[in-house]
Design an enzyme around this catalytic site. Structure first.
Site, mmCIF file in Angstrom:
data_model
loop_
_atom_site.group_PDB
_atom_site.id
_atom_site.type_symbol
_atom_site.label_atom_id
_atom_site.label_comp_id
_atom_site.label_asym_id
_atom_site.label_seq_id
_atom_site.Cartn_x
_atom_site.Cartn_y
_atom_site.Cartn_z
ATOM 1 N N HIS A 298 37.544 27.716 66.651
ATOM 2 C CA HIS A 298 38.794 27.368 65.965
ATOM 3 C C HIS A 298 38.757 25.872 65.725
ATOM 4 O O HIS A 298 38.694 25.103 66.688
ATOM 5 C CB HIS A 298 40.008 27.640 66.860
ATOM 6 C CG HIS A 298 40.284 29.079 67.127
ATOM 7 N ND1 HIS A 298 41.301 29.492 67.964
ATOM 8 C CD2 HIS A 298 39.706 30.200 66.656
ATOM 9 C CE1 HIS A 298 41.325 30.808 67.995
ATOM 10 N NE2 HIS A 298 40.368 31.268 67.222
ATOM 11 N N TYR A 371 50.456 29.561 60.466
ATOM 12 C CA TYR A 371 49.460 30.254 59.646
ATOM 13 C C TYR A 371 49.847 30.327 58.166
ATOM 14 O O TYR A 371 49.854 31.404 57.573
ATOM 15 C CB TYR A 371 49.205 31.652 60.223
ATOM 16 C CG TYR A 371 48.455 31.589 61.534
ATOM 17 C CD1 TYR A 371 47.065 31.573 61.556
ATOM 18 C CD2 TYR A 371 49.130 31.483 62.745
ATOM 19 C CE1 TYR A 371 46.371 31.475 62.746
ATOM 20 C CE2 TYR A 371 48.448 31.379 63.950
ATOM 21 C CZ TYR A 371 47.070 31.376 63.939
ATOM 22 O OH TYR A 371 46.380 31.276 65.112
HETATM 23 C C1 DNO Z 1 47.074 30.529 68.281
HETATM 24 C C2 DNO Z 1 45.910 31.221 68.774
HETATM 25 C C3 DNO Z 1 46.129 31.960 70.066
HETATM 26 C C4 DNO Z 1 44.889 32.768 70.354
HETATM 27 C C5 DNO Z 1 44.891 33.494 71.644
HETATM 28 C C6 DNO Z 1 43.517 34.054 71.871
HETATM 29 O O1 DNO Z 1 47.181 30.252 67.160
HETATM 30 O O2 DNO Z 1 44.836 30.371 68.816
HETATM 31 O O3 DNO Z 1 47.195 32.850 69.933
HETATM 32 O O4 DNO Z 1 44.765 33.738 69.374
HETATM 33 O O5 DNO Z 1 45.268 32.681 72.677
HETATM 34 O O6 DNO Z 1 43.582 35.068 72.779
#
Ligand code: DNO
Length: 398
Positions: A298, A371
């Site tokens: 990410h 998002y």
């Molecule tokens: C937020 C995300 C988290 C992630 C979880 C993974 O935007 O990065 O919700 O999906 O923590 O399990």
């Protein structure tokens, strides 16, 4: 890198076609409607794959298969839940999915106090404000032991902040923190949250760390056997919240978890934004150190108000903030090159532009907090630009 994009399913106001137009090559998704602890069905997985194919892309990464609170505390139905988690992996593998993200944060997933904090030019960003959070803990949630967890000065600031806090802000804090943000497995009212916190009374940091290792010892052999890489997302923010331990917050935490269950199938979701909220996490160093075990990335950046741990921060533009994004991407490209030379079939590492500020038409579309379409498109475009430059034979050496 493989450029992916999170899609929350048919409820998402940003479509798969939008993602494709934004430049995404693949989709990250989950069956959010399946109750935590139960196994996903083959039909359910196929249906989501078909929905994604209809938009022109493939389902590359699962984010997340949630780990239940019972599994984290090893209480109640945890053994059944582990068996169901293993079964979900088998079914995902049968459907051709190879990468599964999860997290091990107790009770709360990612946590922010403000989902639409206005930046200078009118964009909206997500923010974690330590004073607001402390006010929530002491004055709104009224957690009995809360005051013991904060320094005097912060307690004083939080009291003043709370005294002047309008009702809508009090409600919003309860919703943002307790009810959970997009992708969180479970949401709670304030009473339910207090009750959930009590279930952790016997689970301190060491216990939780051991429970993670136990969990990994049970699921990693299955993942290995069926060719899936599981990858743990770090704590966001990376420090204890509401008196709960958090155990994937630092380089040392990850080193422990990877060392104890030493299999490539047991890997990392490198989230630069989550870990980057601590000044003592050096993301290019972490990316290099764990390169071989990074299965999903990410890319996101935060700007911290201070270098203390904990601190307040906001989600900055992808190339701003405290993390040297060029250096992180360079480390990942080096790792891809190394894997290619070894002939590995996982040489292309899936990454997604994580979050985005709401800009332009995002401000009226009402997508999931964090998002938006255009804010993420901008992030992806910038990140792709860096990658392209670093790969250029004349200017990059990779
Ligand atoms: C937020 C995300 C988290 C992630 C979880 C993974 O935007 O990065 O919700 O999906 O923590 O399990």
């Amino acid at each position: 890198m493989r450029h992916t994009w999170r899609w929350f399913g048919p409820v998402d106001k940003v479509t798969v076609r939008d993602a494709a137009q934004a430049g995404a090559q693949g989709i990250v998704s989950a069956l959010h409607h399946v109750p935590t602890g139960t196994a996903w069905t083959i039909e359910g997985i196929r249906q989501r794959q078909d929905e994604i194919k209809a938009g022109g892309l493939y389902w590359d990464v699962v984010e997340s298969v949630p780990v239940s609170e019972d599994m984290k505390t090893q209480t109640g139905d945890w053994r059944d839940h582990v068996a169901n988690w293993q079964e979900t992996l088998r079914r995902l593998s049968a459907c051709g999915i190879r990468t599964v993200c999860y997290n091990f944060m107790p009770v709360l997933d990612w946590t922010r106090t403000d989902l639409r904090w206005e930046t200078g030019h009118g964009a909206r960003a997500m923010r974690f404000d330590l004073v607001d959070f402390t006010a929530f803990d002491i004055h709104i949630l009224k957690r009995p032991e809360a005051s013991a967890d904060y320094p005097e000065a912060l307690i004083e600031q939080a009291a003043q902040r709370f005294a002047a806090m309008p009702d809508d802000k009090i409600l919003a804090l309860g919703r943002n923190i307790g009810a959970g943000l997009p992708g969180s497995a479970d949401g709670y009212t304030l009473d339910q949250l207090l009750e959930k916190l009590r279930t952790y009374q016997g689970t301190d940091r060491n216990r939780l760390q051991q429970n993670l290792i136990d969990f990994l010892s049970q699921v990693t052999p299955v993942a290995e056997e069926i060719g899936i890489n599981i990858c743990a997302h770090g704590d966001d923010p990376p420090w204890p919240l509401l008196g709960l331990p958090r155990i994937l917050s630092t380089e040392t935490d990850y080193a422990h978890m990877l060392g104890q269950v030493d299999s490539r199938a047991n890997g990392v979701t490198l989230c630069t934004g989550s870990l980057g909220a601590r000044a003592d996490n050096n993301l290019p160093v972490i990316a290099k150190r764990f390169a071989d075990r990074i299965h999903f990335v990410h890319l996101r950046n935060v700007t911290r108000d201070t270098d203390t741990v904990p601190c307040s921060f906001f989600e900055d533009e992808h190339l701003e903030g405290g993390t040297d994004m060029v250096a992180v991407i360079a480390a990942l490209l080096d790792e891809e090159k190394r894997r290619r030379a070894e002939g590995r079939d996982d040489h292309q590492i899936p990454m997604r532009p994580d979050h985005g500020q709401e800009i332009l038409d995002d401000l009226t579309r009402g997508a999931q907090p964090g998002y938006p379409a255009i804010g993420r498109l901008k992030g992806l475009a910038e990140l792709r630009g860096i990658e392209r430059a670093l790969l250029h034979p004349q200017f990059g050496a990779r």
